[in-house]
Design a protein around this motif. Structure first.
Motif, PDB file in Angstrom:
ATOM      1  N   PHE A 213       0.849  -1.182   0.000  1.00 40.50           N
ATOM      2  CA  PHE A 213       0.000   0.000   0.000  1.00 40.50           C
ATOM      3  C   PHE A 213       0.893   1.243   0.000  1.00 40.50           C
ATOM      4  N   TYR A 214       0.714   2.066  -1.005  1.00 42.17           N
ATOM      5  CA  TYR A 214       1.497   3.296  -1.109  1.00 42.17           C
ATOM      6  C   TYR A 214       0.826   4.214  -2.122  1.00 42.17           C
ATOM      7  N   SER A 215       1.270   5.465  -2.173  1.00 43.92           N
ATOM      8  CA  SER A 215       0.712   6.446  -3.089  1.00 43.92           C
ATOM      9  C   SER A 215       1.854   7.237  -3.705  1.00 43.92           C
ATOM     10  N   GLN A 216       1.994   7.128  -5.018  1.00 44.07           N
ATOM     11  CA  GLN A 216       3.087   7.790  -5.726  1.00 44.07           C
ATOM     12  C   GLN A 216       4.414   7.427  -5.067  1.00 44.07           C
ATOM     13  N   ASN A 217       5.076   8.388  -4.414  1.00 42.06           N
ATOM     14  CA  ASN A 217       6.378   8.100  -3.824  1.00 42.06           C
ATOM     15  C   ASN A 217       6.327   8.061  -2.300  1.00 42.06           C
ATOM     16  N   ILE A 218       5.137   7.875  -1.741  1.00 43.32           N
ATOM     17  CA  ILE A 218       4.958   7.892  -0.284  1.00 43.32           C
ATOM     18  C   ILE A 218       4.442   6.537   0.207  1.00 43.32           C
ATOM     19  N   TYR A 219       4.985   6.084   1.329  1.00 35.93           N
ATOM     20  CA  TYR A 219       4.458   4.902   2.000  1.00 35.93           C
ATOM     21  C   TYR A 219       4.468   5.159   3.496  1.00 35.93           C
ATOM     22  N   PHE A 220       3.709   4.369   4.236  1.00 30.24           N
ATOM     23  CA  PHE A 220       3.678   4.500   5.684  1.00 30.24           C
ATOM     24  C   PHE A 220       4.608   3.470   6.322  1.00 30.24           C
ATOM     25  N   LEU A 221       5.351   3.922   7.318  1.00 31.09           N
ATOM     26  CA  LEU A 221       6.140   3.024   8.149  1.00 31.09           C
ATOM     27  C   LEU A 221       5.578   3.111   9.557  1.00 31.09           C
ATOM     28  N   ALA A 222       5.332   1.964  10.166  1.00 34.40           N
ATOM     29  CA  ALA A 222       4.744   1.928  11.505  1.00 34.40           C
ATOM     30  C   ALA A 222       5.699   1.295  12.495  1.00 34.40           C
ATOM     31  N   GLY A 223       5.804   1.910  13.655  1.00 27.94           N
ATOM     32  CA  GLY A 223       6.449   1.280  14.782  1.00 27.94           C
ATOM     33  C   GLY A 223       5.340   0.647  15.605  1.00 27.94           C
ATOM     34  N   VAL A 224       5.394  -0.661  15.797  1.00 29.42           N
ATOM     35  CA  VAL A 224       4.283  -1.385  16.418  1.00 29.42           C
ATOM     36  C   VAL A 224       4.765  -2.145  17.651  1.00 29.42           C
TER      37      VAL A 224
END
Length: 247
Positions: A213-224
């Motif tokens: 899952f990402y948009s153009q050049n952005i993705y989410f990174l999560a600390g869980v």
């Protein structure tokens, strides 16, 4: 001086980014997650083990900012990264709190550890013939993450990428008896390692199957922060996945 740990002005510039992992934004976010979700809550009775300590900068940055009475044992197979990390530990006189061992984590993990922490390799690719092979996380990027979740440590704080099959990763954690008790999320841009053609192609293929899952050049990174399931904590896994898969 603390912020310099995450800039190219430090000793890391003497190493190739293909030799020692270097991503200031990601390392800084990992450090923030460690501070908020793990180290601030530790007592002198707690022990922390780290998989893939790298150059040690995220943990060192935390230790320079907060009061921490526990101990951290890091494991790093990259001898050059380990050497750099140990020199920084000595520079900041943190030897009594943090040690990086140039040994295999999986052969030396102590089941008595209170917390397991890691920013594990999560680059998805068909093989490890990459700019930096040690960042290979398997075909979907989640292989090492799942290995860490299978060890059985009571508390596990991991960085999880939205382009590395996060849904199945969280489901795997739940099946291992964990629940999500806290998390932090940051948007990151695709960088030097994730923009390697082989990696970017794999990510694109995973996206078609709803595994990235990402948009153009952005993705989410999560600390869980995962904790072995109990009746006193609220499971935040649904909320976590809702945010991670939003792009």
């Amino acid at each position: 001086m603390k912020e310099a740990l995450f800039t190219s002005d430090t000793a890391v510039q003497a190493y190739s980014p293909n030799t020692v992992f270097f991503c200031p934004e990601e390392s800084h976010f990992y450090s923030q997650c460690l501070e908020k979700m793990v180290l601030k809550h530790c007592t002198h009775f707690d022990s922390v083990v780290e998989f893939g300590a790298g150059d040690g900068s995220p943990v060192i940055s935390c230790l320079l900012k907060i009061k921490f009475d526990g101990s951290i044992q890091g494991y790093e197979l990259n001898s050059e990264a380990c050497e750099l990390g140990q020199s920084r530990i000595e520079q900041y006189r943190l030897e009594h709190q943090y040690t990086i061992h140039n040994k295999c984590f999986f052969k030396n993990f102590s089941s008595k550890a209170t917390y397991l922490i890691a920013n594990p390799p999560y680059l998805p690719a068909p093989d490890d013939n990459l700019y930096m092979p040690s960042l290979h996380g398997g075909e979907d990027g989640a292989t090492i993450t799942k290995q860490l979740l299978s060890i059985g440590c009571e508390n596990v704080m991991l960085m999880i990428s939205a382009y590395s099959n996060p849904v199945e990763t969280i489901e795997y954690a739940l099946n291992q008896g964990y629940q999500v008790v806290d998390f932090m999320i940051s948007p990151l841009t695709f960088g030097y390692y994730s923009c390697e053609p082989k990696v970017k192609k794999t990510i694109s293929e995973l996206r078609k199957n709803r595994k990235a899952f990402y948009s153009q050049n952005i993705y989410f990174l999560a600390g869980v922060l995962f904790k072995k399931r109990d009746s006193y904590s609220t499971d935040l896994s649904v909320e976590l996945l809702r945010v991670m898969t939003a792009l």
